[in-house]
Write a protein that holds these residues in place. Structure first.
Motif, PDB file in Angstrom:
ATOM      1  N   LEU A  16     -18.588 -18.069  15.408  1.00 34.57           N
ATOM      2  CA  LEU A  16     -17.800 -18.488  16.565  1.00 34.57           C
ATOM      3  C   LEU A  16     -16.888 -17.361  17.044  1.00 34.57           C
ATOM      4  O   LEU A  16     -16.740 -17.124  18.252  1.00 34.57           O
ATOM      5  CB  LEU A  16     -16.961 -19.720  16.209  1.00 34.57           C
ATOM      6  N   SER A  21     -16.050 -17.719  21.039  1.00 33.93           N
ATOM      7  CA  SER A  21     -15.896 -19.150  21.329  1.00 33.93           C
ATOM      8  C   SER A  21     -14.597 -19.658  20.700  1.00 33.93           C
ATOM      9  O   SER A  21     -14.412 -19.555  19.486  1.00 33.93           O
ATOM     10  CB  SER A  21     -17.078 -19.940  20.772  1.00 33.93           C
ATOM     11  N   PHE A  23     -11.844 -22.005  19.018  1.00 34.75           N
ATOM     12  CA  PHE A  23     -11.884 -23.147  18.118  1.00 34.75           C
ATOM     13  C   PHE A  23     -10.524 -23.287  17.448  1.00 34.75           C
ATOM     14  O   PHE A  23      -9.713 -22.359  17.466  1.00 34.75           O
ATOM     15  CB  PHE A  23     -12.984 -22.991  17.063  1.00 34.75           C
ATOM     16  N   SER A  43     -14.948 -33.402  21.102  1.00 33.43           N
ATOM     17  CA  SER A  43     -15.127 -32.197  20.290  1.00 33.43           C
ATOM     18  C   SER A  43     -16.121 -32.440  19.169  1.00 33.43           C
ATOM     19  O   SER A  43     -16.425 -33.580  18.820  1.00 33.43           O
ATOM     20  CB  SER A  43     -13.786 -31.748  19.692  1.00 33.43           C
ATOM     21  N   VAL A 101     -14.309 -27.614  17.615  1.00 31.99           N
ATOM     22  CA  VAL A 101     -14.850 -26.912  18.783  1.00 31.99           C
ATOM     23  C   VAL A 101     -14.970 -27.900  19.931  1.00 31.99           C
ATOM     24  O   VAL A 101     -15.584 -28.964  19.783  1.00 31.99           O
ATOM     25  CB  VAL A 101     -16.236 -26.302  18.476  1.00 31.99           C
ATOM     26  N   GLN A 105     -17.629 -25.994  24.758  1.00 34.54           N
ATOM     27  CA  GLN A 105     -17.858 -24.769  24.000  1.00 34.54           C
ATOM     28  C   GLN A 105     -19.000 -24.936  23.002  1.00 34.54           C
ATOM     29  O   GLN A 105     -19.801 -24.021  22.802  1.00 34.54           O
ATOM     30  CB  GLN A 105     -16.580 -24.367  23.261  1.00 34.54           C
ATOM     31  N   MET A 106     -19.093 -26.111  22.380  1.00 35.08           N
ATOM     32  CA  MET A 106     -20.156 -26.338  21.405  1.00 35.08           C
ATOM     33  C   MET A 106     -21.524 -26.317  22.072  1.00 35.08           C
ATOM     34  O   MET A 106     -22.490 -25.776  21.512  1.00 35.08           O
ATOM     35  CB  MET A 106     -19.929 -27.682  20.705  1.00 35.08           C
TER      36      MET A 106
END
Length: 234
Positions: A16, A21, A23, A43, A101, A105-106
């Motif tokens: 990540l 990304s 988190f 999330s 996350v 984004q995931m």
């Protein structure tokens, strides 16, 4: 039982970070709620360490335990299936740390990071297999067999990992809830397992031996004396 752990565990945090990304990291103590049934489903989480219990509560208030997740598993993946609210309550059973996350984004990570995508798919397949096994366990097996299986799962011990495994510090009350029996019955069975050498105590720490698998597979014979059923009442 739990799937075999990767000999080279996937470092989701590092992936990540390398992908840029965002988190968050959240820590929970034993019996702390990670999220509740009905919370916003916005999330996906990855369990870096610990053990998480999933439960569903009916309108009547009756609760059913529907899953047990350990280190390396994903949590709250229903966010990717279009669900607006959580369908389950997730509770930490031991000291637990998760990566959080955001849903958007995931989705992006799964599209761009093949390693995470592969692990996520494997997690979903394993969860489905475990759910079938859990249902069979509840419908067909005695409370003694269910306890043996629960202890093996909690300790992460399986046919693919034939070694002594440490049992997390989980109270007998919680174990009884997971098995679907009483704390007193759990206490009786635990004492029986210790006498037969399936569980050993070393410095106050309980260790589960892989031989406990025999209770799960050979429950009809029981473990009391090899000839008569042992505590077959449900």
């Amino acid at each position: 039982m739990q799937p075999q752990k990767d000999r080279r565990p996937l470092n989701v945090r590092a992936l990540l970070e390398s992908a840029g990304s965002p988190f968050a990291v959240a820590g929970y103590g034993p019996r702390a709620a990670i999220f509740f049934q009905g919370d916003a489903c916005d999330s996906v989480m990855h369990i870096e360490k610990g053990c998480v219990r999933l439960a569903v509560t009916a309108p009547s208030g009756k609760e059913a335990i529907v899953g047990l997740l350990g280190t390396g598993a994903f949590l709250g993946e229903e966010a990717l299936g279009g669900h607006a609210v959580r369908r389950q309550t997730a509770t930490a059973m031991t000291a637990t740390e998760v990566l959080v996350v955001a849903k958007v984004q995931m989705i992006r990570v799964l599209r761009t990071q093949q390693a995470i995508s592969d692990r996520f798919i494997a997690h979903i397949l394993t969860r489905n297999t475990r759910l079938e096994a859990d249902l069979t366990d509840q419908l067909l097996n005695s409370s003694e067999q269910r306890l043996a299986r629960t202890l093996l799962v909690l300790a992460g011990c399986s046919e693919r990992r034939p070694c002594r495994c440490v049992l997390p510090d989980v109270s007998q009350e919680i174990i009884a809830e997971m098995v679907g029996t009483t704390r007193s019955r759990v206490n009786v069975f635990m004492g029986k397992f210790k006498k037969l050498g399936f569980i050993e105590e070393d410095g106050g720490v309980l260790q589960v031996k892989p031989s406990l698998l025999h209770v799960v597979h050979d429950g009809n014979r029981g473990v009391s004396n090899g000839t008569s059923p042992a505590f077959q009442a449900r």
